[in-house]
Structures are given as structure tokens and as C-alpha cells.
Design an enzyme around this catalytic site. Structure first.
Site: not given
Length: 570
Positions: A338, A439
Site C-alpha cells: 500500500e 486483503e
């Protein structure tokens, strides 16, 4: 020698009437001869003695002593860590003086179970191999649906069904909130893992290592396999790899990472390694290092240095896991979790990913390389990473319905429609490159404690500071977090039914990609973020690879599911 023989010959003439001088000289030579005779006799006797005694020592006495020691070890009480006291003493003598009290000194390790405690300071690519056993077995099969480790996994034809081991080597406040509840009269004092290390001071090493040793155990991997999963995504920060100055507990987590890979191997589970925190923090969030710090590729000299340092880390790490023993088990390598595309220059991030890809390949890692989408979605990556120049690449997409004010406020059935229709179409039309969902979770609210940072509230009930007191649940008033945070045994039947549908709809949609990893395997108390807790509560399928007929996306418009449109907030 000739002089000695001549002297002896002349002395023989003594009896033939030699003079007194010669007689005196002969007496001296007789003494020397006697001394030599005595020495030769002693030497011969010693050789005979040793020829008899040495075989007795090596063939009888030592084996007998070793046998006695084994018997004593078997019957000896162990310490509370399961290590025999004699073994501890033996190991301590193996550690050279220069290595005492270092990361290589097994006597300083909290736990030695399933570690090779024979001392070595060998490294590979600059990373210690301490603790690893030479032998390993890649013939294990996680479940009948997937091949054993020593056969290739059919990526792209069979979806990955995996789970994250987050909050372990890379700690996060909402996963283990008990570590982050330190506060004074006005504010919380610990916001992230590195500030936790600083707060703990001289106790940091023992506290953090105890967390490493207990939050994920050998049993964890057995349970993951029992749930029908076949991959684990292990997240870690760069400071666990080797000693550095950012924290006084650096380097300790490395051996726990290596042991966890062996535990995964024992259960036939393949591993996705994911660098979760880069030097300087790649996103400014609490799981990247220091909260609100971002000195990574941010246009500053320090940011550039840290981005290059991250590449150096990949050079070491990818080289280490290119070894033959890891090729069947570490099959996916994540470049960086991320990076903040919202703030950083996206062109610089893309260029950095290309550099990272090149470094990883040049370091001989031949498995899949995953690149985070940075919440931009699965589309348009093919413009930068065409399969010809960047083979075996994965785009890692993270999907949640709770961090967006619009999505979190949808009614239950509308949330299912987003998953079954919108997300499904997006993956089908825009994901031109191999894509995984790295995720996702069962959470339909952001009510978990510390999810939005330590001390911060929730969008759902209007306590999230940036939203100015406005609640985000669909009713906008009377929104409560207690129902989502309660023990799942107390969930209403309608809520349980919805959560199960939320889980299976995501599994159905994400199975159409290259696969998925649930976030997370476990938490201290946030059930909907814990695959284990939700699985045990019956909110997830009994086996990840065998979903039931209780719900699928085609049933959304059936009468039995119209109730989702009519029910109010749970």
C-alpha cells in the site's frame, strides 16, 4: 650416530688395558647410553599403553557416557520453555565469546522449540541462517484440492485461498489493542509499533519477542490448513531483518519469520511474503512505521535515500529466498504494501516498482511478484507492466466496504450487490493482468477498536473525528457499534445470515480472480477481522475450497433474500 658408535667401540677396549683418560671417557659414555636406554624403554612402554587404552576410551567409555547423558536428558525436567537444562549448558559452550548476548546467542532466545540451536554465523545474501535445520520435506499437500509443494501450483487455473498473518511481525493497533492502550489524562501515548518500542524502553525486547512467540504458533498453521486454506501472506517490517538503529528490538523477528516458513511447509501451505513497512514509511499509516511520517519517495533527499534503501533490502531478501529450499514454499514475493498513491507521485511509484521488479529478478527469485494497487483498482496496470517485459506479475488489490462513507452506509443487500455485481464486473473488465485480492474481511462496520487509529472513533456511529459527528450507517441516526463488537454467540440470526452471505459473496467473486487472502487470521477481540474467530462461529464456510449452497450471488433476487432490503440496521 657414528661418533657414538666409535665411542662405544673404544670403550670395548677398556678391558684390553686402555689408559685412565680413556677409562674416564668411557664411564661418561656409559651413563649417556644408560639414559638413552631408559628413554627408549619409556617411549615403547607409552606406545603400548596408548595402543591399549585409546580404543577402550573411544569404543567403550565415551559411548557409555553419551548413553547415560541421553537417559538423563530424557528424564530431566524441562524449563517452562521446553528446553532441557543440559542442552542449555551444552549450547552455551558452543557460542563463541564474541557472539555472546548477540542475536546469534541461543541462550538469549525466549524460545528454542523448532529452532536449530547449533551455533553458526553463516549468512546468505547478508542475512543470517541461524536457527534453520538442513532437512526439509516438500511432499506435503495442504488439502486434496491443491498439489503438494513439490509440484507446481496451477496459478490462474486454481484460485489461491489464503489468509494474512498480519499484526504479528508487523504489529497493528486494532489487531492487538491491548498493547496500545497506554494513555495519560488527555491522550493516548502509543500510536504505532515503533512508538510502542520506544515506550517500552529496556523491556521492549522481552515484550515484543513474547508477542512474536505467542501470537502465531505452530498450531496456527495447523488450524489454517484445517480451515481448507492453502496459502499464507506473511507481512513484516524491514527492521526485523537485521540489527539497525531504528529500534532496540530489530533483528529478532527474522528467525521467527524463518521458523514460520518451515511451519507453513510442514502443513503444505505456500507463502506470500509481503514487505509491510519500508524505511521512512511508504504511506504514513500506523502499520508503515511511525504514524503520520512519510519519508519515502516524497521528493526529499531522505525520501530518495529510503526508496533506494528499500531496493537494497529487496536485493538481500529476494536473493535469500531464491535458495533451492524456498522455491517450492515461498512462491509469491510482495514488493511493498500500500504505497500512498493519494499523496505521492504515482509516476515515481510506478518507476520504483519497475526498479524493484528488476532487482528481485536479478536476485534470482523466480516466483510470482505482487505489486500493490495502492487502492487505485485493478485497471490500467497493463500500460506499465506488460506481460512480455514483466512476466509472472500479480496486481494485489485490497477490497473493503467500510472505509468509504458511501459503501459503509449502504443497506445490507446493497452491499451484497456491490460485491456480486459491481466488483465482479470490475474484475472481469478491468483486470487485464493477473490479479489477487490480497486483503478483504467480513467487517461491515468500522467499529473495531483502534481500527481508524489509536483513540479514534468510527464512521459508523459518528465518532470518527474527520466526519464531524455525522454517522454513516444507512439510518444516519441511532447507529451503534455494540452489536458488531459483541460476542458472535449473541448475534441475531438475521445478522449471522447476512455476515455469512457477505463472506460467501466475496469468496465467489474473488475466486474468479487468481485468488484471495483474508485479513486477518486472528485478532485479540475483533471477530469480523479474524478468520479464525469467524470460522469457529460459523460465519465462514467450514472449508474454504468447498462453499455451501446456503448463499450465492445468483440468489440475491430470490424472495428468501428480499428480507435484507426490509431489515433496519442490526
Amino acid at each position: 650416530m657414528s661418533n657414538l658408535l666409535e665411542a662405544e667401540s673404544s670403550c670395548d677396549s677398556k678391558s684390553l688395558g686402555v689408559d685412565d683418560f680413556t677409562s674416564k671417557r668411557c664411564r661418561e659414555i656409559d651413563k649417556k647410553a644408560l639414559l638413552i636406554t631408559i628413554l627408549l624403554t619409556f617411549f615403547v612402554s607409552l606406545c603400548v599403553f596408548l595402543s591399549i587404552i585409546l580404543p577402550l576410551i573411544f569404543l567403550v567409555i565415551i559411548p557409555h557416557a553419551q548413553s547415560d547423558r541421553k537417559i538423563k536428558d530424557t528424564n530431566m525436567e524441562t524449563t517452562n520453555l521446553g528446553v532441557n537444562i543440559i542442552d542449555e549448558i551444552f549450547n552455551s559452550t558452543q557460542v563463541p565469546e564474541w557472539a555472546k548476548n548477540s542475536l546469534l546467542d541461543t541462550n538469549t532466545w525466549l524460545d528454542t522449540s523448532d529452532f536449530n540451536t547449533s551455533f553458526t554465523n553463516e549468512t546468505f545474501a547478508g542475512l543470517y541462517t541461524m536457527g534453520i535445520f538442513d532437512k526439509y520435506d516438500d511432499s506435503v499437500q495442504a488439502n486434496p484440492n491443491v498439489p503438494p509443494l513439490n509440484e507446481p501450483f496451477p496459478y490462474g487455473r486454481l484460485p489461491i485461498r489464503g489468509v494474512n498473518l498480519g499484526g504479528w511481525l508487523s504489529m497493528e493497533p486494532f489487531i492487538t489493542p491491548s498493547f496500545f492502550q497506554v494513555k495519560n489524562e488527555t491522550a493516548y501515548l502509543v500510536k504505532d509499533e515503533l512508538s510502542l518500542h520506544a515506550y517500552l524502553g529496556e523491556n521492549a525486547t522481552s515484550v515484543i519477542e513474547n508477542h512474536y512467540n505467542t501470537f502465531v504458533t505452530k498450531q496456527t498453521f495447523y488450524e489454517i490448513r484445517e480451515a481448507g486454506l492453502d496459502h499464507v501472506r506473511i507481512t513484516f517490517p524491514y527492521w526485523i531483518l537485521y540489527s539497525n538503529e531504528i529500534t532496540n528490538v530489530s533483528g529478532i523477528g527474522w528467525r521467527y519469520l524463518l521458523r514460520s516458513i518451515e511451519w507453513a511447509r510442514e502443513q503444505g501451505l505456500r507463502v506470500n511474503l509481503d514487505l509491510h513497512a519500508a524505511p521512512g514509511n511508504q504511506n504514513s499509516w500506523n502499520h508503515g512505521g511511525y504514524l503520520n511520517q512519510m519519508e519515502w519517495l516524497d521528493g526529499t533527499v531522505k525520501g530518495e535515500e529510503n526508496s533506494q534503501f528499500t531496493l537494497k533490502i529487496h536485493e538481500r531478501l529476494a536473493s535469500f529466498f531464491s535458495q533451492k529450499r524456498y522455491r517450492n514454499v515461498v512462491t509469491i514475493y510482495g514488493a511493498l504494501n500500500e504505497p500512498n498513491f493519494f499523496v505521492l507521485d504515482e509516476h515515481k511509484i510506478t518507476d520504483w516498482h519497475k526498479q524493484a521488479y528488476a532487482v528481485i529478478r536479478q536476485s534470482n527469485f523466480t516466483g510470482l511478484i505482487s505489486l500493490s494497487d495502492g487502492f487505485r483498482g485493478p485497471g490500467n496496470w497493463e500500460d506499465h507492466f506488460d506481460p512480455f517485459h514483466f512476466p509472472n506479475i500479480l496486481i494485489d488489490v485490497h477490497r473493503y466496504i467500510i472505509f468509504n462513507d458511501f459503501l459503509i452506509g449502504l443497506r445490507p443487500k446493497d452491499k451484497l450487490n456491490v460485491i456480486c455485481k459491481s466488483w465482479n464486473e470490475e474484475m472481469k473488465l478491468k483486470a487485464k493482468l493477473p490479479t489477487i485480492i490480497g486483503e478483504w474481511s467480513l467487517a461491515d462496520t468500522d467499529c473495531a477498536k483502534f481500527l481508524n487509529n489509536v483513540g479514534e472513533g468510527a464512521r459508523w456511529d459518528g465518532t470518527f473525528t474527520p466526519n464531524g459527528g455525522v454517522a454513516s450507517c444507512s439510518e444516519k441516526v441511532g447507529c451503534r457499534c455494540d452489536f458488531a463488537n459483541q460476542d458472535p454467540e449473541n448475534y441475531e440470526d438475521s445478522y449471522r445470515k447476512f455476515l455469512y452471505a457477505l463472506a460467501t459473496s466475496q469468496i465467489e467473486t474473488f475466486d474468479k480472480t487468481w485468488g484471495w487472502f483474508y485479513w486477518n487470521w486472528d485478532t485479540e477481540n475483533a471477530t469480523q477481522w479474524s478468520y479464525k474467530k469467524s470460522w469457529l462461529a460459523g460465519l465462514l464456510p467450514r472449508l474454504a475450497y468447498s462453499t455451501t449452497k446456503d448463499f450465492n450471488c445468483s440468489m440475491l433476487d430470490s424472495k428468501s433474500f428480499m428480507e435484507f432490503d426490509e431489515q433496519s440496521e442490526f
